[in-house]
Design an enzyme around this catalytic site. Structure first.
Site, PDB file in Angstrom:
ATOM      1  N   GLY A   1     -24.852   3.527 -27.857  1.00 54.67           N
ATOM      2  CA  GLY A   1     -25.477   4.759 -28.299  1.00 54.67           C
ATOM      3  C   GLY A   1     -26.658   5.155 -27.450  1.00 54.67           C
TER       4      GLY A   1
ATOM      5  N   ASP B   1     -19.597   3.251 -36.303  1.00 56.68           N
ATOM      6  CA  ASP B   1     -18.297   3.873 -36.048  1.00 56.68           C
ATOM      7  C   ASP B   1     -17.114   2.902 -36.081  1.00 56.68           C
ATOM      8  OD1 ASP B   1     -19.758   6.189 -35.639  1.00 56.68           O
ATOM      9  OD2 ASP B   1     -19.774   5.989 -33.458  1.00 56.68           O
TER      10      ASP B   1
ATOM     11  N   CYS C   1      -1.659  -1.389   7.442  1.00 56.93           N
ATOM     12  CA  CYS C   1      -0.760  -0.238   7.367  1.00 56.93           C
ATOM     13  C   CYS C   1      -0.637   0.465   8.720  1.00 56.93           C
ATOM     14  CB  CYS C   1      -1.252   0.744   6.311  1.00 56.93           C
ATOM     15  SG  CYS C   1      -1.049   0.120   4.630  1.00 56.93           S
TER      16      CYS C   1
ATOM     17  N   GLU D   1       1.255   3.765   2.035  1.00 57.22           N
ATOM     18  CA  GLU D   1       1.987   4.107   3.246  1.00 57.22           C
ATOM     19  C   GLU D   1       3.276   3.289   3.358  1.00 57.22           C
ATOM     20  OE1 GLU D   1      -2.463   3.933   4.459  1.00 57.22           O
ATOM     21  OE2 GLU D   1      -1.158   3.148   2.869  1.00 57.22           O
TER      22      GLU D   1
ATOM     23  N   ARG E   1     -11.828   6.351 -19.523  1.00 59.50           N
ATOM     24  CA  ARG E   1     -11.933   4.981 -20.040  1.00 59.50           C
ATOM     25  C   ARG E   1     -10.849   4.098 -19.431  1.00 59.50           C
ATOM     26  NH1 ARG E   1     -11.947   4.155 -26.463  1.00 59.50           N
ATOM     27  NH2 ARG E   1     -14.024   5.129 -26.313  1.00 59.50           N
TER      28      ARG E   1
ATOM     29  N   THR F   1     -23.627   1.487 -32.508  1.00 59.40           N
ATOM     30  CA  THR F   1     -22.351   2.204 -32.445  1.00 59.40           C
ATOM     31  C   THR F   1     -21.245   1.418 -33.140  1.00 59.40           C
ATOM     32  OG1 THR F   1     -22.963   3.299 -30.377  1.00 59.40           O
ATOM     33  CG2 THR F   1     -20.620   3.154 -30.870  1.00 59.40           C
TER      34      THR F   1
ATOM     35  N   HIS G   1       0.834  -1.197   0.000  1.00 58.29           N
ATOM     36  CA  HIS G   1       0.000   0.000   0.000  1.00 58.29           C
ATOM     37  C   HIS G   1       0.872   1.253   0.000  1.00 58.29           C
ATOM     38  CE1 HIS G   1      -3.792  -2.215   1.712  1.00 58.29           C
ATOM     39  NE2 HIS G   1      -3.354  -2.726   0.578  1.00 58.29           N
TER      40      HIS G   1
ATOM     41  N   ARG H   1      -6.313   5.344 -25.266  1.00 56.60           N
ATOM     42  CA  ARG H   1      -5.078   5.742 -25.933  1.00 56.60           C
ATOM     43  C   ARG H   1      -4.644   7.091 -25.371  1.00 56.60           C
ATOM     44  NH1 ARG H   1      -8.827   3.926 -29.101  1.00 56.60           N
ATOM     45  NH2 ARG H   1      -9.454   5.952 -29.920  1.00 56.60           N
TER      46      ARG H   1
ATOM     47  N   SER I   1     -21.812  12.283 -36.304  1.00 58.32           N
ATOM     48  CA  SER I   1     -21.544  12.565 -34.890  1.00 58.32           C
ATOM     49  C   SER I   1     -20.071  12.832 -34.590  1.00 58.32           C
ATOM     50  CB  SER I   1     -22.013  11.389 -34.030  1.00 58.32           C
ATOM     51  OG  SER I   1     -21.321  10.201 -34.386  1.00 58.32           O
TER      52      SER I   1
END
Length: 373
Positions: A302, A204, A88, A55, A188, A200, A53, A211, A172
């Site tokens: 969509g 598309d 911790c 800490e 994302r 969609t 963790h 990225r 779009s």
């Protein structure tokens, strides 16, 4: 130290925590600093589940015993129980640190406040609530999961000023500018899964990867295609690219032998759900996601898919990007559809709203609140 100084140092701890952005699931992102004589002498962050963790990393990176006046800043209350790593709180107590500044308490009802209690019982001064909202906001997915035991269904929209996602002819790309699209890639990367509808994919042919600069990362990709109409020749790239094994088709259909063989060859999974998009459908979807270790799903479209989640009361959170463009065209495609809501009291709203500006575009995000029944 002044409140302003505490806040400035907690901002530094948040910066450290964000180094683990999207990589710590199902654990939270956490950052920690060690400060001596007002100077940061070490920092650390939680990199991924099962690893030390924040800490512990800060103490290791210090490489020596903390000075007598040392203060630790940590974005989340230190853990107080043994899981995949030791508590911790024990390490902090052993280190000799005498003051700990905490951003936000552990949201887990079973652990909330116990870490602070243990530190105080050991004679350590604890200051709580420094940039609490910012520290809590850092872990949207974790907080929702640990308090509700339900994965977070979030939606992402990009609209014009008049709430449209496409022109009347269906165009779009692109409603928002480069900076907003880059920010969407960042979110994302946070979610372990991203979902889109069949329309969609056919319109598309999206990659559905994150990225950022030269770094590309692929979440689990859920394609909501009730009739398998996206299994075409040639195949969309989500079924044929290097990350195709990360793709799952959510369907109500049984593929014929040819389609089944093709998808099996590509390594694309099928989740068959009931035909009706009702409470049982959503319950089964949630169960399958959790079984696959997916505690957050970002639904990017969509409009039909997003509206189905919203109207069913299943959309938990919304990222709403808005550009300064507007069509003033009643035939342009709206972002959400549903039954008439003639009263303002019938409106959906957001709570815990946060705002950001990127170039000419804006992001408004928050938890979705259903209208009263």
């Amino acid at each position: 130290m002044s409140a302003e100084t505490h806040a400035g140092l907690m901002h530094r701890a948040l910066e450290a925590a964000r180094r683990g952005w999207g990589a710590t699931q199902p654990n939270p992102m956490v950052g920690a600093l060690i400060v001596e004589n007002g100077r940061v002498v070490a920092d650390g962050y939680h990199a991924r589940a099962g690893e030390p963790h924040a800490e512990i990393m800060a103490l290791r990176n210090l490489g020596r015993a903390p000075a007598p006046d040392a203060t630790m800043y940590v974005t989340l209350e230190p853990c107080s129980t043994t899981g995949r790593t030791p508590p911790c709180t024990e390490a902090i107590i052993r280190s000799g640190i005498k003051r700990v500044v905490v951003g936000t308490t552990d949201p887990n009802p079973q652990h909330q406040g116990r870490g602070v209690e243990q530190l105080r019982a050991a004679g350590i001064e604890v200051i709580e609530g420094i940039l609490a909202e910012e520290c809590s906001d850092l872990n949207l997915i974790f907080n929702h999961w640990i308090t509700t035991q339900r994965l977070l269904f979030a939606g992402k929209i990009a609209t014009t000023l008049d709430g449209r996602v496409a022109t009347s002819s269906g165009q779009s790309q692109w409603i928002t500018g480069v900076a907003a699209r880059r920010d969407a890639m960042r979110w994302r990367r946070l979610f372990p899964a991203v979902g889109v509808g069949a329309g969609t994919v056919l319109a598309d042919d999206p990659q559905l990867t994150s990225r950022i600069g030269k770094n590309e990362w692929c979440p689990a990709r859920l394609i909501f295609d009730r009739t398998l109409r996206t299994v075409t020749n040639p195949l969309p790239q989500v079924y044929s690219d290097a990350s195709r094994s990360r793709t799952i088709i959510v369907t109500s259909s049984t593929p014929d032998a040819t389609r089944r063989a093709l998808l099996e060859k590509q390594g694309v999974a099928l989740w068959k759900l009931p035909t009706e998009c009702n409470a049982a459908w959503f319950a089964e979807l949630r169960a399958k996601c959790v079984a696959a270790g997916l505690v957050g799903l970002l639904i990017e479209g969509g409009p039909t898919l997003l509206s189905a989640f919203l109207q069913a009361g299943e959309l938990d959170y919304l990222f709403a990007y808005r550009s300064p463009k507007f069509f003033a065209d009643a035939a342009a495609v709206p972002v959400f559809t549903g039954p008439p809501r003639p009263r303002l009291a019938d409106a959906f709203t957001l709570r815990d709203v946060r705002h950001a500006t990127m170039g000419d575009d804006q992001l408004l995000r928050g938890y979705v609140v259903q209208p009263p029944k």
